[in-house]
Design an enzyme around this catalytic site. Structure first.
Site, PDB file in Angstrom:
ATOM      1  N   LYS A   1       0.785  -1.241   0.000  1.00  0.00           N
ATOM      2  CA  LYS A   1       0.000   0.000   0.000  1.00  0.00           C
ATOM      3  C   LYS A   1       0.817   1.292   0.000  1.00  0.00           C
ATOM      4  O   LYS A   1       0.403   2.278  -0.581  1.00  0.00           O
ATOM      5  CB  LYS A   1      -0.939  -0.014   1.203  1.00  0.00           C
ATOM      6  CG  LYS A   1      -1.997  -1.120   1.059  1.00  0.00           C
ATOM      7  CD  LYS A   1      -3.321  -0.755   1.632  1.00  0.00           C
ATOM      8  CE  LYS A   1      -3.466  -1.191   3.049  1.00  0.00           C
ATOM      9  NZ  LYS A   1      -4.865  -1.258   3.471  1.00  0.00           N
TER      10      LYS A   1
ATOM     11  N   GLU B   1      -1.939  -1.410   9.714  1.00  0.00           N
ATOM     12  CA  GLU B   1      -1.319  -0.516   8.721  1.00  0.00           C
ATOM     13  C   GLU B   1      -2.190   0.722   8.486  1.00  0.00           C
ATOM     14  O   GLU B   1      -1.673   1.807   8.240  1.00  0.00           O
ATOM     15  CB  GLU B   1      -1.071  -1.270   7.409  1.00  0.00           C
ATOM     16  CG  GLU B   1       0.061  -2.287   7.537  1.00  0.00           C
ATOM     17  CD  GLU B   1       0.299  -3.101   6.270  1.00  0.00           C
ATOM     18  OE1 GLU B   1       0.214  -2.544   5.170  1.00  0.00           O
ATOM     19  OE2 GLU B   1       0.564  -4.301   6.396  1.00  0.00           O
TER      20      GLU B   1
ATOM     21  N   HIS C   1      -1.700   5.346   9.505  1.00  0.00           N
ATOM     22  CA  HIS C   1      -1.929   6.560   8.698  1.00  0.00           C
ATOM     23  C   HIS C   1      -2.651   7.649   9.493  1.00  0.00           C
ATOM     24  O   HIS C   1      -2.798   8.768   9.003  1.00  0.00           O
ATOM     25  CB  HIS C   1      -2.810   6.235   7.480  1.00  0.00           C
ATOM     26  CG  HIS C   1      -2.110   5.438   6.419  1.00  0.00           C
ATOM     27  ND1 HIS C   1      -1.323   6.011   5.452  1.00  0.00           N
ATOM     28  CD2 HIS C   1      -2.085   4.113   6.169  1.00  0.00           C
ATOM     29  CE1 HIS C   1      -0.852   5.077   4.648  1.00  0.00           C
ATOM     30  NE2 HIS C   1      -1.300   3.907   5.063  1.00  0.00           N
TER      31      HIS C   1
HETATM   32  P1  NAD Z   1      -3.393 -10.596   8.347  1.00  0.00           P
HETATM   33  O1  NAD Z   1      -2.836  -9.921   9.537  1.00  0.00           O
HETATM   34  O2  NAD Z   1      -4.826 -11.042   8.384  1.00  0.00           O
HETATM   35  O3  NAD Z   1      -2.521 -11.887   7.992  1.00  0.00           O
HETATM   36  C1  NAD Z   1      -1.139 -11.844   7.857  1.00  0.00           C
HETATM   37  C2  NAD Z   1      -0.603 -13.263   7.653  1.00  0.00           C
HETATM   38  O4  NAD Z   1       0.802 -13.193   7.396  1.00  0.00           O
HETATM   39  C3  NAD Z   1      -0.783 -14.174   8.867  1.00  0.00           C
HETATM   40  O5  NAD Z   1      -1.156 -15.471   8.427  1.00  0.00           O
HETATM   41  C4  NAD Z   1       0.628 -14.243   9.455  1.00  0.00           C
HETATM   42  O6  NAD Z   1       0.901 -15.470  10.143  1.00  0.00           O
HETATM   43  C5  NAD Z   1       1.464 -14.165   8.185  1.00  0.00           C
HETATM   44  N1  NAD Z   1       2.845 -13.738   8.436  1.00  0.00           N
HETATM   45  C6  NAD Z   1       3.273 -12.689   9.186  1.00  0.00           C
HETATM   46  N2  NAD Z   1       4.618 -12.652   9.194  1.00  0.00           N
HETATM   47  C7  NAD Z   1       5.043 -13.715   8.434  1.00  0.00           C
HETATM   48  C8  NAD Z   1       6.309 -14.229   8.097  1.00  0.00           C
HETATM   49  N3  NAD Z   1       7.442 -13.641   8.496  1.00  0.00           N
HETATM   50  N4  NAD Z   1       6.371 -15.339   7.321  1.00  0.00           N
HETATM   51  C9  NAD Z   1       5.237 -15.946   6.876  1.00  0.00           C
HETATM   52  N5  NAD Z   1       4.002 -15.499   7.171  1.00  0.00           N
HETATM   53  C10 NAD Z   1       3.911 -14.398   7.946  1.00  0.00           C
HETATM   54  O7  NAD Z   1      -3.129  -9.670   7.050  1.00  0.00           O
HETATM   55  P2  NAD Z   1      -4.200  -9.072   6.041  1.00  0.00           P
HETATM   56  O8  NAD Z   1      -5.101  -8.161   6.793  1.00  0.00           O
HETATM   57  O9  NAD Z   1      -4.746 -10.181   5.214  1.00  0.00           O
HETATM   58  O10 NAD Z   1      -3.289  -8.092   5.126  1.00  0.00           O
HETATM   59  C11 NAD Z   1      -2.227  -8.534   4.323  1.00  0.00           C
HETATM   60  C12 NAD Z   1      -1.632  -7.364   3.558  1.00  0.00           C
HETATM   61  O11 NAD Z   1      -2.520  -6.939   2.532  1.00  0.00           O
HETATM   62  C13 NAD Z   1      -1.378  -6.106   4.414  1.00  0.00           C
HETATM   63  O12 NAD Z   1      -0.082  -5.651   4.154  1.00  0.00           O
HETATM   64  C14 NAD Z   1      -2.390  -5.108   3.930  1.00  0.00           C
HETATM   65  O13 NAD Z   1      -1.973  -3.770   4.021  1.00  0.00           O
HETATM   66  C15 NAD Z   1      -2.544  -5.527   2.479  1.00  0.00           C
HETATM   67  N6  NAD Z   1      -3.794  -5.044   1.899  1.00  0.00           N
HETATM   68  C16 NAD Z   1      -3.773  -4.426   0.692  1.00  0.00           C
HETATM   69  C17 NAD Z   1      -4.936  -3.925   0.113  1.00  0.00           C
HETATM   70  C18 NAD Z   1      -4.904  -3.268  -1.224  1.00  0.00           C
HETATM   71  O14 NAD Z   1      -5.979  -2.915  -1.734  1.00  0.00           O
HETATM   72  N7  NAD Z   1      -3.783  -3.057  -1.861  1.00  0.00           N
HETATM   73  C19 NAD Z   1      -6.146  -4.052   0.786  1.00  0.00           C
HETATM   74  C20 NAD Z   1      -6.169  -4.709   2.007  1.00  0.00           C
HETATM   75  C21 NAD Z   1      -4.976  -5.211   2.542  1.00  0.00           C
END
Ligand code: NAD
Length: 346
Positions: free
Chosen positions: A139, A209, A213
């Site tokens: 993001k 995240e 902001h």
């Molecule tokens: P979440 O917190 O629900 O899940 C994160 C996962 O990553 C968990 O399973 C955790 O165990 C795993 N993880 C953490 N550290 C790790 C490591 N070192 N090795 C392996 N696995 C690891 O996350 P989420 O809410 O699904 O979000 C994921 C990402 O997507 C975020 O960075 C968020 O900002 C991004 N996102 C982007 C958009 C977009 O439109 N571009 C929208 C929503 C979310």
């Protein structure tokens, strides 16, 4: 006259079908978005979901993983490493997966906490000599800037890395790039998103995240907050996060695509962490001047029924398919959501 509609082209012609062998897909991070990606993948015949990792382990099954059993295991035991058969507990799950498994492309559904994490994962893939496609839904502008610095290394390594390929950045940025074509000069791109989720725990990284902001917060501060502190903050705001003038990579992505200087791109949004209904309709407004001198605004609005997960995971997999096409043509390096058209995955 009764003009007849021509017979539709066969699926294989219109789908730009790559090969008969499905693309082997891995998902890194198995939280909210990782699990949603697994569900989306279950309906696709052009892709086979074979691998996934979380912080404490990974699962690999070359004939395909079952989303129901994986999600159930993750929820009941806390890691895919407990999956039987196919699970392995590991404190270096990404490294293990990339060394020990055969995967054509990964969707990186990982938290970018700290802000350097995604770039460090990319470096891990480069150092391991892995070749294939990586797609993120990152993001922040500063996070994409780090990846830009890695572009020559990704290229030399034989990796096709697609960045900013979620909803925003991603779907909305690409829509803005298309909308811009009506104009000879782009005055502003205004992205406003509305996200509704039933509880913040389903998307911990996204919410952390987003908090980073808010005025008075930073990535470091949001990262250091305990779950109780996050809940206390959400209690004070009635579950709502109102975000303005966010540092969002839509700006650098549109600048790189030559659409407009990054200062003309703004991103704001409202996240309701207690209600799956969107607090407002997600939209992008692209204002510019046509060759006739008219000032106008194109607005692209997402359907309110579409969830954040649908609008992130669909595009991410579409860009993964596009990345595979590029990779097969020997095109490696860094690509953005506004530079390449996602391909629809059947
Ligand atoms: P979440 O917190 O629900 O899940 C994160 C996962 O990553 C968990 O399973 C955790 O165990 C795993 N993880 C953490 N550290 C790790 C490591 N070192 N090795 C392996 N696995 C690891 O996350 P989420 O809410 O699904 O979000 C994921 C990402 O997507 C975020 O960075 C968020 O900002 C991004 N996102 C982007 C958009 C977009 O439109 N571009 C929208 C929503 C979310």
């Amino acid at each position: 006259m009764n003009a007849q509609k021509p017979a539709s082209l066969s699926n294989t012609t219109v789908s730009n079908s790559l090969t008969k062998t499905p693309i082997r897909v891995g998902v890194l991070g198995f939280g909210g978005l990782g699990q949603a990606a697994a569900r989306v993948l279950a309906s696709k015949r052009e892709m086979l979901w074979v691998a996934a990792a979380d912080r404490k382990g990974y699962a690999y099954e070359p004939t395909g993983l079952n989303p129901d059993t994986c999600i159930a295991t993750y929820h009941s035991k806390g890691s895919l490493g407990y999956l039987e058969p196919g699970g392995t507990l590991s404190n270096q799950s990404i490294q293990d997966l990339l060394e020990k498994t055969a995967v054509d492309g990964y969707f990186l559904a990982l938290p970018n906490l700290p802000n350097t994490f995604m770039a460090s994962v990319a470096r891990q893939f480069i150092a391991a000599g892995w070749q294939g496609v990586l797609v993120d839904a990152i993001k922040r502008t500063s996070a994409v800037e780090q990846l830009l610095k890695l572009a020559p290394d990704l290229q030399a390594a034989g990796i096709t890395y697609m960045t900013g390929c979620g909803a925003t950045p991603g779907l909305l940025t690409a829509a803005a790039a298309i909308a811009a074509q009506s104009y000879t000069e782009i005055h502003s791109v205004q992205i406003t998103f509305g996200v509704g989720i039933a509880n913040w725990e389903a998307y911990r990284a996204t919410i952390r995240e987003d908090i980073a902001h808010m005025p008075g917060y930073s990535i470091e501060r949001a990262m250091a907050m305990s779950d109780a502190e996050i809940e206390a903050l959400l209690d004070r705001t009635n579950g709502l996060l109102t975000l303005e003038n966010m540092e969002h990579a839509d700006d650098i992505i549109l600048e790189l695509a030559g659409i407009c200087p990054r200062e003309r791109v703004t991103v704001s949004g409202v996240v309701d962490t207690r209600n799956p209904k969107k607090p407002l309709s997600t939209n992008v407004r692209v204002t510019g001047r046509t060759f006739e001198g008219k000032i106008s605004t194109h607005t692209f609005t997402l359907g309110d029924e579409t969830s954040m997960a649908a609008n992130v995971c669909g595009p991410a997999l579409g860009y993964l398919k596009a990345g595979i096409s590029l990779h097969r043509l020997g095109r490696y390096g860094l690509f953005t959501a506004a530079e390449v058209m996602p391909q629809f995955v059947h």
